[in-house]
Design a protein around this motif. Structure first.
Motif, PDB file in Angstrom:
ATOM      1  N   SER A  44       0.834  -1.211   0.000  1.00 35.67           N
ATOM      2  CA  SER A  44       0.000   0.000   0.000  1.00 35.67           C
ATOM      3  C   SER A  44       0.864   1.254   0.000  1.00 35.67           C
ATOM      4  O   SER A  44       0.493   2.275  -0.584  1.00 35.67           O
ATOM      5  N   ASP A 168      -5.997  -0.988  -4.739  1.00 34.46           N
ATOM      6  CA  ASP A 168      -5.440  -1.642  -3.554  1.00 34.46           C
ATOM      7  C   ASP A 168      -6.413  -2.714  -3.057  1.00 34.46           C
ATOM      8  O   ASP A 168      -7.457  -2.388  -2.494  1.00 34.46           O
ATOM      9  N   GLU A 169      -6.068  -3.966  -3.286  1.00 37.24           N
ATOM     10  CA  GLU A 169      -6.889  -5.115  -2.880  1.00 37.24           C
ATOM     11  C   GLU A 169      -8.357  -4.962  -3.262  1.00 37.24           C
ATOM     12  O   GLU A 169      -9.241  -5.032  -2.391  1.00 37.24           O
TER      13      GLU A 169
END
Ligand SMILES: Nc1ncnc2c1ncn2[C@@H]1O[C@H](COP(=O)(O)OP(=O)(O)O)[C@@H](O)[C@H]1O
Ligand SMILES: [Mg+2]
Length: 262
Positions: A44, A168-169
């Motif tokens: 991240s 992000d994810e």
């Protein structure tokens, strides 16, 4: 090919903790990257740097030809699409889905006094259609399921027609059906020649959408391997990055990994 992102010898230190260590990495405009690595690896943080949300402690970050730290970041950020959980938390629960997507045109959350052009309204309608959100457009963000929220975040990022897309994810915490349908939408999006360069962070090789081209394996703030997917996603590289013996399979454009049987 033009590079849209270039990190050169980047380190990121917080509380004397070296979160990223000597990262050098280039993303070209036709690339679709996945960043894989265990919790706390620094994934991240790389997206924070790539979105010009933070500065490196040392080294340089160039995004879309601009050196971070030397340009107006507000202008630069409108050229970057970022879908991350931290950002979703800033979306007011009472905001209508249609407005969550539309307000991306001004890089704000919460509709206030901006005047939207008909161009923005048409674009929002088109994006919501592509990400299956049309039927949810009058619902409030707070009433959506996790899967629906992820779609809204991505649609919001797509809305500005970014030159770099950072995810992000996006499939984290989704159930199997929601994950598979999101991966299908991501694969469609990634396959378009008009799509921007994409960088997607995930913990699982199963979440790599077909059509993605490159992978970075990150462990303890260092690049363990980076390059074309087939070269990087090997048993040895995944085993070294995740710290357990793993074996990986590639079939029909999808990847799978599991513990190696002894
Ligand atoms: N601003 C910060 N201050 C202190 N520690 C941080 C900060 N940001 C991240 N970290 C730490 O850096 C490490 C990497 O974080 P992160 O990039 O979120 O990892 P990942 O996304 O791979 O799970 C973690 O140990 C996290 O606690
Ligand atoms: Mg993370």
């Amino acid at each position: 090919m033009a590079s849209v992102l270039e990190l050169t010898d980047v380190s990121f230190v917080r509380n004397r903790n070296r979160i990223l260590d000597s990262i050098s990495w280039t993303v070209d405009e036709a690339d679709r990257w996945v960043i894989l690595g265990p919790n706390g690896a620094g994934k991240s943080t790389i997206l924070q740097l790539a979105s010009a949300s933070t500065h490196p402690t040392s080294g340089t970050v160039e995004v879309l030809g601009e050196r971070v730290g030397k340009v107006d970041v507000f202008e630069l950020r409108t050229r970057i699409g970022l879908a991350a959980t931290g950002l979703a938390r800033r979306i007011p629960a009472h905001e209508r889905v249609g407005d969550v997507v539309l307000t991306a045109a001004y890089a704000v959350t919460g509709r206030w006094r901006e005047r939207y052009e008909s161009f923005d309204l048409e674009r929002a309608a088109e994006v919501m259609d592509a990400w299956d959100l049309t039927e949810l457009s009058t619902r409030t963000f707070g009433t959506l399921s996790d899967g629906e929220r992820k779609r809204v975040q991505i649609a919001r990022a797509v809305m500005t027609d970014p030159e770099l897309m950072l995810l992000d994810e996006p499939a984290g915490s989704l159930d199997l059906g929601a994950r598979e349908s999101l991966l299908e939408s991501l694969a469609d999006y990634a396959s378009s020649s008009l799509a921007p360069a994409i960088v997607m962070v995930t913990h699982h090789v199963e979440e790599i959408p077909p059509g993605f081209t490159h992978a970075m394996l990150l462990g303890e703030g260092r690049i363990q391997a980076a390059g074309p997917l087939e070269e990087v996603l090997t048993d040895a590289n995944l085993t070294a990055t995740f710290g357990v013996p793993l074996q990986v399979q590639h079939e029909d454009g999808r990847w799978r990994a599991r513990a190696k049987r002894s």
